[in-house]
Write a protein that holds these residues in place. Structure first.
Motif, PDB file in Angstrom:
ATOM      1  N   THR A  57       3.719  12.103  -2.916  1.00  0.00           N
ATOM      2  CA  THR A  57       5.066  12.644  -2.709  1.00  0.00           C
ATOM      3  C   THR A  57       6.128  11.562  -2.887  1.00  0.00           C
ATOM      4  N   ALA A  58       7.363  12.005  -3.082  1.00  0.00           N
ATOM      5  CA  ALA A  58       8.490  11.084  -3.238  1.00  0.00           C
ATOM      6  C   ALA A  58       8.701  10.255  -1.974  1.00  0.00           C
ATOM      7  N   SER A  59       8.475  10.859  -0.812  1.00  0.00           N
ATOM      8  CA  SER A  59       8.664  10.138   0.444  1.00  0.00           C
ATOM      9  C   SER A  59       7.627   9.033   0.595  1.00  0.00           C
ATOM     10  N   LEU A  60       6.406   9.276   0.105  1.00  0.00           N
ATOM     11  CA  LEU A  60       5.359   8.263   0.173  1.00  0.00           C
ATOM     12  C   LEU A  60       5.699   7.089  -0.747  1.00  0.00           C
ATOM     13  N   VAL A  61       6.181   7.414  -1.935  1.00  0.00           N
ATOM     14  CA  VAL A  61       6.599   6.368  -2.879  1.00  0.00           C
ATOM     15  C   VAL A  61       7.739   5.547  -2.287  1.00  0.00           C
ATOM     16  N   ASN A  62       8.685   6.240  -1.672  1.00  0.00           N
ATOM     17  CA  ASN A  62       9.837   5.560  -1.074  1.00  0.00           C
ATOM     18  C   ASN A  62       9.415   4.646   0.070  1.00  0.00           C
ATOM     19  N   GLU A  63       8.433   5.089   0.849  1.00  0.00           N
ATOM     20  CA  GLU A  63       7.931   4.265   1.955  1.00  0.00           C
ATOM     21  C   GLU A  63       7.317   2.977   1.427  1.00  0.00           C
ATOM     22  N   LEU A  64       6.537   3.089   0.337  1.00  0.00           N
ATOM     23  CA  LEU A  64       5.919   1.902  -0.252  1.00  0.00           C
ATOM     24  C   LEU A  64       6.978   0.990  -0.865  1.00  0.00           C
ATOM     25  N   ARG A  65       8.010   1.570  -1.468  1.00  0.00           N
ATOM     26  CA  ARG A  65       9.106   0.781  -2.042  1.00  0.00           C
ATOM     27  C   ARG A  65       9.801  -0.043  -0.966  1.00  0.00           C
ATOM     28  N   ASN A 113      -5.261   6.677  -3.903  1.00  0.00           N
ATOM     29  CA  ASN A 113      -5.294   8.002  -3.266  1.00  0.00           C
ATOM     30  C   ASN A 113      -4.306   8.148  -2.105  1.00  0.00           C
ATOM     31  N   GLY A 114      -3.135   7.531  -2.283  1.00  0.00           N
ATOM     32  CA  GLY A 114      -2.076   7.700  -1.296  1.00  0.00           C
ATOM     33  C   GLY A 114      -2.187   6.839  -0.063  1.00  0.00           C
ATOM     34  N   GLU A 172       5.891   1.491 -10.366  1.00  0.00           N
ATOM     35  CA  GLU A 172       4.759   0.664  -9.938  1.00  0.00           C
ATOM     36  C   GLU A 172       4.188   1.169  -8.621  1.00  0.00           C
ATOM     37  N   CYS A 173       5.085   1.594  -7.708  1.00  0.00           N
ATOM     38  CA  CYS A 173       4.634   2.124  -6.422  1.00  0.00           C
ATOM     39  C   CYS A 173       3.836   3.419  -6.609  1.00  0.00           C
ATOM     40  N   LYS A 174       4.338   4.282  -7.484  1.00  0.00           N
ATOM     41  CA  LYS A 174       3.655   5.551  -7.741  1.00  0.00           C
ATOM     42  C   LYS A 174       2.268   5.308  -8.327  1.00  0.00           C
ATOM     43  N   LYS A 175       2.189   4.356  -9.251  1.00  0.00           N
ATOM     44  CA  LYS A 175       0.902   4.034  -9.871  1.00  0.00           C
ATOM     45  C   LYS A 175      -0.071   3.485  -8.826  1.00  0.00           C
ATOM     46  N   ALA A 176       0.428   2.597  -7.959  1.00  0.00           N
ATOM     47  CA  ALA A 176      -0.423   2.000  -6.928  1.00  0.00           C
ATOM     48  C   ALA A 176      -0.945   3.064  -5.977  1.00  0.00           C
TER      49      ALA A 176
END
Length: 288
Positions: A3-11, A29-30, A20-24
């Motif tokens: 999800t976008a929120s998960l990507v944003n948290e990693l960013r 597996n999230g 890069e965050c989305k790929k990671a």
């Protein structure tokens, strides 16, 4: 699903770009922690580039006694930034800090048991939970009492998002009154807030942390095609650099990168004609 929120948290955690965050996250597996390790193994992010702020809201506060011989640092968490900026909540945290500064509490459990109004600090916090309708907790507490001559100092950064408590000892009783000593202590607290050292000396960096760093370096070097017989030698060099970035006394001083904190202290010691020692420090980052 990533999800976008998960990507944003990693960013926010790594300061790495969205793709890069989305790929990671896709590769892991999230799993946020696994994604951080993945990015580090790929050489995309270093441990020093990790964002210092965690997910919790709240305020970090500090208090010193008038003689500078005792100080406390507290972190009181809430759920939303809206509440943490509310005047009611700010006063509530100030009240806790004042109460604990006047107590003899040395641990978090002791802090929660300190008498407050008709109950304890713990019941005082629980009453505020009911009043504001948010999960509020006294999450961290630290007290420093001066062990020798010198001073305890504190610094609060970013409106209560980062807090530092520091003890610097001096052999002579009047050294703590000198401007040079006061300037040194202030500079070190500011440095700790900005540089986020993991320990005072190499002895304070656990073997688990070192081994985890070595494992990440080995994967990085293997990915770069380095020969197996050279990897361990290169890893030792990288660990030396890691210490220089993680250990307070070995860190480059933020105001003068050509000197280390250890050399800064030695220089100031000569100026004041005394023996100065950084004894200990603690740094709270909100939610860390």
């Amino acid at each position: 699903m990533i999800t976008a929120s998960l990507v944003n948290e990693l960013r926010k955690k790594t300061n790495v770009g969205m793709m890069e965050c989305k790929k990671a996250l896709t590769e892991t597996n999230g799993d946020i922690d696994a994604a951080v390790k993945y990015l580090r193994e790929k050489g995309i992010v270093k441990s020093g580039n990790m964002a210092s702020r965690g997910g919790s809201e709240g305020i970090i506060a500090a208090r010193l006694t008038a003689d500078g011989k005792s100080g406390i640092l507290v972190e009181v968490n809430c759920e939303t930034d809206f509440v943490s900026r509310n005047e009611n909540y700010v006063k509530f945290v100030d009240d806790i800090a004042d109460t604990l500064a006047a107590s003899d509490a040395k641990t978090l459990d002791e802090a929660l048991a300190v008498k407050k109004d008709e109950g304890t600090v713990d019941t005082f916090v629980k009453a505020k939970v009911l009043e504001l309708g948010e999960n509020i907790r006294l999450r961290k507490f630290e007290r420093f009492d001066l062990q020798d001559g010198g001073a305890i100092a504190h610094y609060i950064h970013m409106g209560g998002k980062v807090g530092v408590l520091l003890e610097v000892s001096a052999a002579n009783g009047d050294t703590a009154t000198k401007d040079e000593f006061r300037d040194l202590v202030k500079d070190i607290t500011l440095h700790i807030a900005a540089a986020a050292p993991k320990g005072l000396s190499r002895d304070e960096i656990t073997e688990e942390i070192i081994e985890a760093e070595k494992d990440i370096y080995r994967v990085q070097l293997a990915n770069e095609g380095k020969p197996a017989e050279m990897i361990e030698k290169i890893v030792l060099g990288k660990i030396g650099k890691f210490y220089a970035e993680a250990v307070l006394l070995e860190q480059a001083f933020i105001k003068d990168p050509d000197t280390t904190i250890k050399k800064l202290v030695e220089t100031k010691a000569k100026e004041v004609g005394d023996t100065l020692v950084v004894k200990r420090f603690v740094r709270f980052g909100l939610g860390e």
